[in-house]
Motif scaffolding. Structure first.
Motif, PDB file in Angstrom:
ATOM      1  N   SER A 118       0.830  -1.207   0.000  1.00  0.00           N
ATOM      2  CA  SER A 118       0.000   0.000   0.000  1.00  0.00           C
ATOM      3  C   SER A 118       0.864   1.257   0.000  1.00  0.00           C
ATOM      4  N   ALA A 119       1.885   1.254   0.832  1.00  0.00           N
ATOM      5  CA  ALA A 119       2.780   2.415   0.890  1.00  0.00           C
ATOM      6  C   ALA A 119       3.473   2.631  -0.459  1.00  0.00           C
ATOM      7  N   ALA A 120       3.932   1.544  -1.079  1.00  0.00           N
ATOM      8  CA  ALA A 120       4.582   1.660  -2.389  1.00  0.00           C
ATOM      9  C   ALA A 120       3.610   2.175  -3.444  1.00  0.00           C
ATOM     10  N   ALA A 121       2.374   1.701  -3.402  1.00  0.00           N
ATOM     11  CA  ALA A 121       1.371   2.147  -4.380  1.00  0.00           C
ATOM     12  C   ALA A 121       1.067   3.629  -4.199  1.00  0.00           C
ATOM     13  N   ILE A 122       0.948   4.078  -2.958  1.00  0.00           N
ATOM     14  CA  ILE A 122       0.682   5.501  -2.712  1.00  0.00           C
ATOM     15  C   ILE A 122       1.849   6.357  -3.180  1.00  0.00           C
ATOM     16  N   ARG A 123       3.062   5.912  -2.878  1.00  0.00           N
ATOM     17  CA  ARG A 123       4.233   6.674  -3.356  1.00  0.00           C
ATOM     18  C   ARG A 123       4.213   6.773  -4.877  1.00  0.00           C
ATOM     19  N   HIS A 124       3.876   5.682  -5.527  1.00  0.00           N
ATOM     20  CA  HIS A 124       3.838   5.657  -6.992  1.00  0.00           C
ATOM     21  C   HIS A 124       2.721   6.558  -7.529  1.00  0.00           C
ATOM     22  N   ILE A 125       1.548   6.469  -6.929  1.00  0.00           N
ATOM     23  CA  ILE A 125       0.407   7.272  -7.375  1.00  0.00           C
ATOM     24  C   ILE A 125       0.673   8.762  -7.180  1.00  0.00           C
ATOM     25  N   MET A 126       1.287   9.096  -6.055  1.00  0.00           N
ATOM     26  CA  MET A 126       1.508  10.505  -5.705  1.00  0.00           C
ATOM     27  C   MET A 126       2.815  11.072  -6.242  1.00  0.00           C
ATOM     28  N   ALA A 127       3.587  10.277  -6.939  1.00  0.00           N
ATOM     29  CA  ALA A 127       4.930  10.682  -7.355  1.00  0.00           C
ATOM     30  C   ALA A 127       4.956  12.005  -8.113  1.00  0.00           C
ATOM     31  N   ASP A 128       3.991  12.265  -8.939  1.00  0.00           N
ATOM     32  CA  ASP A 128       3.993  13.488  -9.747  1.00  0.00           C
ATOM     33  C   ASP A 128       3.237  14.634  -9.085  1.00  0.00           C
ATOM     34  N   SER A 129       2.725  14.431  -7.889  1.00  0.00           N
ATOM     35  CA  SER A 129       1.854  15.434  -7.273  1.00  0.00           C
ATOM     36  C   SER A 129       2.604  16.456  -6.445  1.00  0.00           C
ATOM     37  N   GLY A 130       3.851  16.179  -6.096  1.00  0.00           N
ATOM     38  CA  GLY A 130       4.599  17.082  -5.234  1.00  0.00           C
ATOM     39  C   GLY A 130       4.263  16.895  -3.764  1.00  0.00           C
ATOM     40  N   ALA A 131       3.510  15.863  -3.426  1.00  0.00           N
ATOM     41  CA  ALA A 131       3.129  15.594  -2.031  1.00  0.00           C
ATOM     42  C   ALA A 131       4.307  15.016  -1.260  1.00  0.00           C
ATOM     43  N   ASP A 132       4.219  15.115   0.055  1.00  0.00           N
ATOM     44  CA  ASP A 132       5.245  14.547   0.927  1.00  0.00           C
ATOM     45  C   ASP A 132       5.119  13.026   0.900  1.00  0.00           C
TER      46      ASP A 132
END
Length: 176
Positions: A148-162
């Motif tokens: 789940s953590a890896a998927a969130i990092r991947h999904i949010m990668a282009d968003s500029g989120a922490d």
């Protein structure tokens, strides 16, 4: 109904009613219903080795089952969103990583279904088997958490989120 009501040997009276009728009758009935107490599901496989407490035994494992089930569902949703994002962006992820993730999800599903087998979820398994179930459930939960953590990092990668993994895991804990 007529047949039953007219058959004196059945010693039964049947009539139509609503749920409200039923509860009104019970509420106004002066007699108390007879009750039984004790354990109703005992089974002994050897002298003085009873398997009982179907609904009350091993509450930790039963809770871990529910936690894993919700974690697995969360992971499957995030994993699907990750795959959808890759498809939209025509991004090719490492095939080996994708295969490993699918294998982890499959193992977690298998672990959950194994525990929900009759002697796992009921709490009637032998102690060494229960220990094995607990270990498997925890490993599956941990794998879901990592996926789940890896998927969130991947999904949010282009968003500029922490994307700090510790903060992501803390956010998971708030959702549960």
């Amino acid at each position: 109904m007529e047949y039953i009501n007219n058959s004196t040997g059945l010693n039964t009276q049947v009539k139509w009613g609503t749920v409200s009728d039923y509860f009104d009758h019970i509420k106004n009935k002066p007699d108390k219903f007879p009750t039984l107490s004790g354990d109703f599901f005992t089974y002994a496989d050897r002298f003085d080795h009873y398997w009982s407490g179907y609904f009350t035994t091993r509450p930790f494992n039963k809770n871990l089952d529910r936690v894993l089930e919700s974690s697995l569902r969360r992971t499957e949703i995030l994993f699907s969103l990750q795959r959808a994002k890759e498809d939209v962006k025509k991004k090719k992820e490492d095939v080996k990583k994708k295969k490993e993730a699918v294998e982890k999800l499959t193992r977690a599903r298998n672990t959950l279904s194994l525990f929900q087998h009759h002697d796992g979820i009921t709490g009637t398994a032998k102690p060494r088997v229960v220990d094995d179930y607990g270990s498997r459930l925890f490993k599956a939960y941990k794998a879901c958490d990592e996926l789940s953590a890896a998927a969130i990092r991947h999904i949010m990668a282009d968003s500029g989120a922490d994307l700090n993994p510790i903060r992501i895991r803390a956010a998971f804990k708030e959702l549960e």
